[in-house]
Design a protein around this motif. Structure first.
Motif, mmCIF file in Angstrom:
data_model
loop_
_atom_site.group_PDB
_atom_site.id
_atom_site.type_symbol
_atom_site.label_atom_id
_atom_site.label_comp_id
_atom_site.label_asym_id
_atom_site.label_seq_id
_atom_site.Cartn_x
_atom_site.Cartn_y
_atom_site.Cartn_z
ATOM 1 N N VAL A 141 0.662 -1.241 0.087
ATOM 2 C CA VAL A 141 0.027 -0.015 -0.256
ATOM 3 C C VAL A 141 1.006 1.338 0.071
ATOM 4 O O VAL A 141 0.333 2.403 0.156
ATOM 5 N N GLY A 142 2.206 1.093 -0.419
ATOM 6 C CA GLY A 142 3.027 2.244 -0.217
ATOM 7 C C GLY A 142 3.230 2.595 1.240
ATOM 8 O O GLY A 142 3.408 1.823 1.923
ATOM 9 N N GLU A 143 3.897 3.991 1.274
ATOM 10 C CA GLU A 143 4.154 4.304 2.559
ATOM 11 C C GLU A 143 2.999 4.279 3.574
ATOM 12 O O GLU A 143 1.947 4.772 3.212
ATOM 13 N N PRO A 219 6.671 7.167 14.015
ATOM 14 C CA PRO A 219 7.414 8.610 13.362
ATOM 15 C C PRO A 219 6.408 8.994 12.675
ATOM 16 O O PRO A 219 6.256 10.160 12.400
ATOM 17 N N ASN A 220 5.911 8.162 11.383
ATOM 18 C CA ASN A 220 5.266 8.935 10.383
ATOM 19 C C ASN A 220 3.789 8.475 10.365
ATOM 20 O O ASN A 220 3.093 8.956 9.258
ATOM 21 N N PHE A 221 3.149 7.881 11.213
ATOM 22 C CA PHE A 221 1.863 7.640 10.984
ATOM 23 C C PHE A 221 1.563 7.090 12.526
ATOM 24 O O PHE A 221 2.114 6.741 13.475
ATOM 25 N N ARG A 242 -7.221 -2.584 9.363
ATOM 26 C CA ARG A 242 -7.225 -1.971 7.964
ATOM 27 C C ARG A 242 -6.013 -1.173 8.034
ATOM 28 O O ARG A 242 -5.841 -0.593 8.927
ATOM 29 N N VAL A 243 -5.178 -1.406 6.911
ATOM 30 C CA VAL A 243 -3.926 -0.721 6.826
ATOM 31 C C VAL A 243 -4.129 0.503 5.748
ATOM 32 O O VAL A 243 -4.392 -0.002 4.458
ATOM 33 N N MET A 244 -4.024 1.501 5.774
ATOM 34 C CA MET A 244 -3.870 2.661 4.850
ATOM 35 C C MET A 244 -2.400 3.000 4.713
ATOM 36 O O MET A 244 -1.544 3.239 5.419
ATOM 37 N N GLY A 245 -2.197 3.207 3.315
ATOM 38 C CA GLY A 245 -0.937 3.738 2.727
ATOM 39 C C GLY A 245 -1.185 4.818 1.626
ATOM 40 O O GLY A 245 -2.361 4.951 1.191
ATOM 41 N N ARG A 246 -0.131 5.145 1.087
ATOM 42 C CA ARG A 246 -0.212 6.367 0.022
ATOM 43 C C ARG A 246 -0.781 5.705 -1.228
ATOM 44 O O ARG A 246 -1.270 6.464 -2.125
ATOM 45 N N GLN A 247 -0.579 4.571 -1.621
ATOM 46 C CA GLN A 247 -0.841 3.892 -2.667
ATOM 47 C C GLN A 247 -2.071 3.063 -2.765
ATOM 48 O O GLN A 247 -2.518 2.369 -3.568
ATOM 49 N N GLY A 248 -2.730 2.975 -1.460
ATOM 50 C CA GLY A 248 -4.084 2.259 -1.316
ATOM 51 C C GLY A 248 -4.309 1.702 -0.021
ATOM 52 O O GLY A 248 -3.727 2.499 1.038
ATOM 53 N N VAL A 259 -7.074 -6.274 -0.969
ATOM 54 C CA VAL A 259 -6.050 -5.134 -1.042
ATOM 55 C C VAL A 259 -6.813 -4.340 -2.329
ATOM 56 O O VAL A 259 -7.292 -4.953 -3.204
ATOM 57 N N GLN A 260 -6.510 -3.130 -2.140
ATOM 58 C CA GLN A 260 -7.137 -2.068 -2.929
ATOM 59 C C GLN A 260 -5.987 -1.014 -3.419
ATOM 60 O O GLN A 260 -5.673 -0.105 -2.448
ATOM 61 N N ILE A 261 -5.224 -0.966 -4.541
ATOM 62 C CA ILE A 261 -3.955 -0.522 -4.609
ATOM 63 C C ILE A 261 -4.227 0.419 -6.144
ATOM 64 O O ILE A 261 -4.809 -0.051 -6.931
ATOM 65 N N ASP A 262 -3.507 1.389 -5.985
ATOM 66 C CA ASP A 262 -3.539 2.381 -7.412
ATOM 67 C C ASP A 262 -2.586 1.572 -8.551
ATOM 68 O O ASP A 262 -2.937 1.937 -9.490
#
Lengths: 341, 301
Positions: A141-143, A219-221, A242-248, A259-262
């Motif tokens: 899901v990216g970062e 540190p970032n989330f 539920r895991v959220m990231g910059r890509q999905g 998984v739902q990703i860009d």
């Protein structure tokens, strides 16, 4: 070798049956204090080896490993008694009622020599959660930007009778019971947080919590945990992350990873992918209540035979208990966990 | 009296209870649809039309409602019921709530036999072992009470309990079940399992001849333990009758492929198939007919 199973409740039964099916185990000795359970066992298994006090099995040199499946508050004292005689111990989760109990229990382990102490967080042996962890580590899901982790059941909709729901015998309420799975799984996915907040509350119980909330900061989330065993209409306990990231985003339950990703990542195509348990789970030597319990026992027995334990170690569980203590005691204030890897 | 012959095509009840091994969400949606038990009877009627001779039904809290709705439907007069007891989630939840001792106390203190047991226990008489068997038989009676007005070709011991007895080596449980179901219900005793070869061996060691076993059997190999190959080899011995379940692996394999797979095992002649729409029931019936030579299903169009 022989195995000693202490406590013949729901989990003790399951572990005794599973262990008996393992080729390494020649006999399972059951230690149980309830005379009623003794009588029922004698009715259907006249030859079963059953004792009232687990210490009765200590003289048998063939007893090389033990399972503690008693009410949580008794785990630490039993562990303390067992540890000088046996260092291969499986403790049903949670390891103890709190970090202080756990620390004093493990002080009974001999300072030198190997031990195979495992704690029964069975979800670590579910292919769903293992696959989800692989996908997170592969950056599917990216970062990471956040998560929501929940566990709900309908176990306590009115004051209940079992030890599980009594603060004194259980050592705590839903946070220690179902919540310890959530804490373990969230830490498995994201690591130990830098800081956290927590709150607990009673809904129907008199002397323990029925619900909890916590927020973990990295540190970032950051992400939220929530649990209750007083949620109506749950056919069975349900854990979801539920895991959220910059890509999905990715949703993990005990029956699927979605998984739902860009864009394509970690071997998955862009868009929505559903990996159901039927696609991830393979056969097992013996199945009772799901293959994960057998996989867990197999991993422990490998450790008893000298292999390195890769999951559910004592060290990990000390961290879990520290986090649980902090959630329980922080009263909404931000605190730093004390135990780190 | 010989038990009634087993139907080749038996409708599964998982969808009615919200059980879906592939997706809990789908399971929950189905449970909402079947909140009205008349919906269950309507699906049974459709299943009957496409050749299902009966319904596999766990003894969950709503079993009585479903049975009443089925009895109220004139088109289901000869529809048979296959109890699969006990409904294991009920007891798992009870043992969570009351502990195993509490659960046992509850089982052995409910119903009309309570007073008798309490007296015996207090007296500490020597025949306690025998009495526990009688009490367990009474508990089975209680569990089967809602089913009594239906034809029961077979009564299954739920795999959660059967596999627990298997793991613990309590093979007396199998003999107890076999004797009780044959004697009292004149039905075929069945054994659910997710460990087919081991269960077949244990039942044979217990002296049961050609027992009836219900186990997952699918092209996907889901819940076929210790391996699909071992389960296939066990089936090919012909030493037991298999009621194949989960052949569609909760919808994870195409029906064509699913039936093509089971057709490779001619000794397997009975199937539990879950379906809730007319299209799926029609498709399954057609596939059963196409692939399973020798399996006669009676379609009432």
């Amino acid at each position: 070798m022989k195995a000693l199973v202490i406590g013949f409740g729901k989990m003790g039964m399951l572990h005794a049956a599973t262990l008996r099916m393992m080729p390494d185990i020649s006999e399972v000795i059951i230690a149980e204090t309830s005379p009623l359970i003794h009588r029922v066992i004698r009715t259907f298994a006249p030859d079963a080896h059953i004792v009232t006090d687990y210490r009765e099995a200590f003289d048998d040199a063939a007893v090389q490993c033990a399972v503690i499946a008693t009410p949580t508050a008794s785990h630490a004292p039993i562990f303390q008694t067992l540890a000088p005689r046996l260092q291969s111990i499986f403790v049903e989760k949670p390891f103890a009622a709190g970090l202080a109990d756990a620390t004093s229990a493990i002080s009974a382990l001999p300072p030198k020599g190997s031990s195979a102490v495992m704690v029964g967080h069975c979800l670590r042996y579910s292919p769903i959660f293992v696959e989800a962890k692989r996908l997170i580590d592969a950056g599917v899901v990216g970062e990471l930007t956040g998560f929501q982790a929940t566990v709900f059941s309908s176990d306590v909709l009115k004051p209940a009778r079992s030890w599980r729901f009594k603060g004194a015998a259980a050592g705590g309420g839903v946070l220690l019971d179902l919540g310890s799975h959530l804490v373990d799984m969230t830490r498995y996915f994201f690591g130990t947080p830098d800081r956290l907040t927590g709150r607990i509350r009673a809904i129907v119980s008199q002397d323990t919590e029925d619900a909890f909330e916590s927020e973990w900061f990295y540190p970032n989330f950051s992400g939220k945990l929530e649990g209750s065993w007083s949620k109506p209409d749950c056919r069975k306990a349900t854990l979801q992350i539920r895991v959220m990231g910059r890509q999905g985003q990715m949703t993990v339950t005990d029956d699927a990873v979605e998984v739902q990703i860009d864009s394509p990542a970690a071997g998955l195509p862009a868009g929505k992918t559903r990996l159901p348990i039927t696609a991830l789970e393979g056969p097992t030597a013996f199945e009772l209540a799901g293959p994960l319990y057998t996989h867990q026992m197999e991993a422990w027995l490998r450790a008893v035979n000298g292999a390195t334990l890769r999951a559910n170690t004592l060290e990990e569980n000390l961290i879990n208990l520290d986090l649980i203590d902090h959630i329980r005691n922080s009263s909404g204030q931000s605190v730093r966990p004390a135990v780190t890897v | 009296m010989t038990p009634l012959p087993l139907d080749p095509f038996i409708l599964g009840d998982n969808a009615f209870l919200g059980v879906n091994h592939r997706s809990r969400q789908e399971g929950d949606e189905r449970a909402r649809r079947f909140a009205d038990p008349r919906e269950v009877a309507q699906v049974c009627l459709l299943a009957r039309k496409y050749g299902a001779g009966g319904l596999m039904l766990s003894s969950h809290a709503r079993a009585g409602e479903f049975l009443n709705a089925i009895r109220a439907e004139p088109g289901l007069k000869d529809f048979r019921i296959y109890p699969n007891i006990p409904y294991i989630m009920k007891y798992v939840q009870k043992s969570t709530q009351s502990g195993v001792s509490g659960l046992l106390n509850e089982i052995f203190s409910a119903g009309s036999w309570h007073r008798q047991f309490a007296t015996l226990a207090r007296g500490g008489i020597a025949y306690l072992q025998k009495d526990f068997r009688s009490l367990l038989a009474a508990a089975v009676d209680l569990e089967l009470a809602p089913y009594r007005r239906h034809p029961l070709p077979a009564v299954f011991l739920h795999n959660g309990l059967a596999d627990l007895a298997l793991g613990l080596g309590w093979t007396d449980v199998f003999r107890f079940w076999d004797e009780l179901i044959r004697r009292k219900y004149r039905a075929e005793p069945g054994f659910g399992t997710a460990n087919l070869p081991r269960m077949a061996e244990a039942l044979a060691r217990s002296g049961l001849k050609k027992p009836l076993i219900m186990a997952p059997f699918s092209a996907a190999g889901f819940h076929m333990n210790p391996s699909q190959a071992d389960c296939e080899a066990a089936v090919q011995t012909g030493s037991f009758s298999l009621l194949a379940m989960n052949i569609l692996a909760s919808g994870s394999i195409a029906p064509e492929k699913a039936f093509e797979y089971v057709a490779r095992f001619p000794t397997v002649k009975n199937f539990v198939v879950g379906a809730t729409s007319e299209a799926h029931l029609a498709q399954n019936a057609a596939l059963l007919k196409n692939y399973l030579v020798g399996v006669k299903i009676d379609q009432r169009k």
